[in-house]
Design a protein around this motif. Structure first.
Motif, PDB file in Angstrom:
ATOM      1  N   GLY A  14       0.775  -1.190   0.090  1.00 38.65           N
ATOM      2  CA  GLY A  14       0.131   0.150  -0.063  1.00 38.65           C
ATOM      3  C   GLY A  14       0.795   1.382  -0.102  1.00 38.65           C
ATOM      4  O   GLY A  14       2.133   0.931  -0.374  1.00 38.65           O
ATOM      5  N   PRO A  15       0.174   2.300   0.266  1.00 42.41           N
ATOM      6  CA  PRO A  15       1.192   3.608   0.316  1.00 42.41           C
ATOM      7  C   PRO A  15       2.525   3.664   1.265  1.00 42.41           C
ATOM      8  O   PRO A  15       3.477   4.078   0.906  1.00 42.41           O
ATOM      9  N   ARG A  36      -0.082  -9.457  -0.974  1.00 45.96           N
ATOM     10  CA  ARG A  36      -0.678 -10.709  -1.264  1.00 45.96           C
ATOM     11  C   ARG A  36      -1.669 -10.222  -2.397  1.00 45.96           C
ATOM     12  O   ARG A  36      -2.108 -11.588  -3.026  1.00 45.96           O
ATOM     13  N   ALA A 151      -0.379  -8.776   9.552  1.00 47.02           N
ATOM     14  CA  ALA A 151      -0.246 -10.407   9.845  1.00 47.02           C
ATOM     15  C   ALA A 151       1.286 -10.350  10.433  1.00 47.02           C
ATOM     16  O   ALA A 151       1.308 -11.329  11.225  1.00 47.02           O
ATOM     17  N   GLY A 243     -13.847  -1.676   4.645  1.00 48.19           N
ATOM     18  CA  GLY A 243     -12.639  -2.005   5.081  1.00 48.19           C
ATOM     19  C   GLY A 243     -12.387  -1.511   6.500  1.00 48.19           C
ATOM     20  O   GLY A 243     -13.288  -0.693   7.200  1.00 48.19           O
ATOM     21  N   VAL A 262       4.818   0.639   9.718  1.00 44.05           N
ATOM     22  CA  VAL A 262       4.531   2.042   9.121  1.00 44.05           C
ATOM     23  C   VAL A 262       3.074   1.741   8.640  1.00 44.05           C
ATOM     24  O   VAL A 262       2.418   0.889   8.733  1.00 44.05           O
ATOM     25  N   ILE A 277      -3.514   8.073   4.325  1.00 48.89           N
ATOM     26  CA  ILE A 277      -2.473   7.899   3.261  1.00 48.89           C
ATOM     27  C   ILE A 277      -1.225   8.885   3.674  1.00 48.89           C
ATOM     28  O   ILE A 277      -0.179   8.229   3.211  1.00 48.89           O
TER      29      ILE A 277
END
Ligand code: FAD
Length: 364
Positions: A14-15, A36, A151, A243, A262, A277
């Motif tokens: 992601g970002p 993933r 995870a 989400g 992070v 973001i």
């Protein structure tokens, strides 16, 4: 089992992960970044607003969708406050892809459809399942950039973050619009509802605290019907998403040995607005540079300095937002939740949000 070695293993693209991989690779480190997902950034789980300071990251192909100038905050009484709120609406998948490609250009190796399966922190090895089979990756720095349900944190037995839930529809917009609309009321307990314009479409969504309210569909459908009746949006639902958003503030520790957290995995998302973001990109870039000092210069304090820098920048505003959420949650489904005053104290557009008198009230 194949074993490979790298300076930095970034879990999540992601970002936060994209920015970290780009920064570390630009400093000359060997970087492997896994995600993933098969297609970077998809499906989008975002309302797609970024603040102006991130504009340099919105220059990639197809990223910028439109400019936003103001924010209309709607209170339970019907009062509307308009504030300046300059920013950009982006195509979030294109935004994530642009960051990842920047990392690739800097030399990072990207592994898609690669899911973390386990971490043995004692020997600095992570197991990753890829379409070509499982791979063990030996790392010198491990970065958890894997979002609100990290995870990596789970593998290492660390506590999960407190999250709020969201549901969002992308709907046709009947005429061009340049503000973001925010609804603050008891129908969205533990959160708010939003309409963010994106060219001919808009993202219409809401967030709630599942400990107070479990039904997101009924209030979102009701708001959608209301806006259709007002002629502002079309009845068609073009895309559905949702989400989790971390709302409990910063993780207890962001740097543990050679592991760094992070972005959302670090709990840097704003617990009131849900915006994350910018913090993801900033923390990723900062952690990437810290990883370089750790690996290249053998600076054993570098990752702790990254954590200190994040605390300097985010701890106070996040703590204020957590306190405001606590106060809002306390009055949910009570008569006070139908008054404007608590919502003014609980939303960033109002001076009461930043006042110390409100702080004292929250602490009481
Ligand atoms: C509905 C919604 C609307 C939002 N709107 C906005 C907004 O308008 N503006 C804003 O600033 N913020 C918004 N946010 C918050 C914002 O999306 C996050 O703060 C931001 O995505 C955090 O970036 P990140 O890189 O830390 O995590 P993520 O973007 O969540 O990226 C984590 C990545 O890790 C990968 N991953 C997870 N587990 C594994 C694993 N086991 N192995 C490999 N890869 C894994 C995931 O596939 C994902 O690609 C919104 C959030 C939601 C849910």
């Amino acid at each position: 089992m194949t074993t490979i070695s790298t300076d930095v293993l970034v879990v999540g693209l992601g970002p936060a992960g994209g920015a970290m991989a780009a920064a570390a690779a630009a400093c000359g480190l060997k970087v492997i970044a896994i995600d993933r997902k098969k297609a970077l950034g998809e499906p989008v789980q975002c309302a797609e607003f970024i603040p102006l300071p991130l504009a340099s990251h919105a220059r990639g192909p197809g990223v910028l969708q439109q400019r936003v100038t103001g924010m209309k905050s709607m209170l339970p009484s019907g009062a509307v406050t308009t504030s300046a709120f300059p920013g950009l609406m982006v195509d979030r998948a294109a935004f994530d892809r642009a960051l990842a490609h920047e990392a690739q250009r800097a030399g990072a190796e990207l592994v898609l459809a690669g899911a973390l399966r386990g971490v043995d922190a004692a020997i600095n090895v992570a197991r990753v399942a890829t379409p070509a089979g499982d791979v063990d990756i030996r790392y010198r720095v491990l970065a958890a950039a894997d979002g609100p349900h990290s995870a990596v944190a789970r593998e290492l037995g660390l506590a999960p973050l407190t999250t709020a839930s969201t549901r969002q529809y992308t709907v046709p917009l009947t005429r061009p619009y340049h503000d973001t609309d925010i609804w603050l009321c008891d129908a969205y307990p533990g959160g708010y509802a939003w309409l963010f314009p994106k060219g001919a479409r808009a993202n219409l969504g809401l967030g709630v605290d599942l400990r107070i309210e479990r039904d997101l569909k009924a209030p979102l459908d009701a708001l959608h019907r209301q806006l259709v009746a007002a002629g502002r949006v079309g009845s068609e639902i073009l895309f559905r998403t949702g989400g989790a958003i971390p709302v409990g503030g910063m993780r207890e520790r962001l740097a543990i040995g050679n592991l760094v957290f992070v972005g959302d995995a670090a709990g840097l998302t704003h617990p009131i607005t849900g915006a994350g973001i910018a913090a993801a990109v900033i923390s990723g870039e900062c952690a990437g540079r810290a990883a370089a000092r750790h690996v290249r210069d053998d600076d054993r304090g570098a990752l702790a300095e990254f954590e200190a820098e994040m605390r300097d920048q985010y701890e106070a505003p996040l703590a204020r937002a957590v306190a405001r959420r606590r106060e809002l949650n306390r009055i949910r489904h009570t008569p006070a939740a139908h008054e404007d005053a608590p919502h003014r104290r609980g939303w960033i557009a109002f001076p009461e949000y930043f006042s110390d008198a409100a702080e004292a009230l929250c602490a009481a």
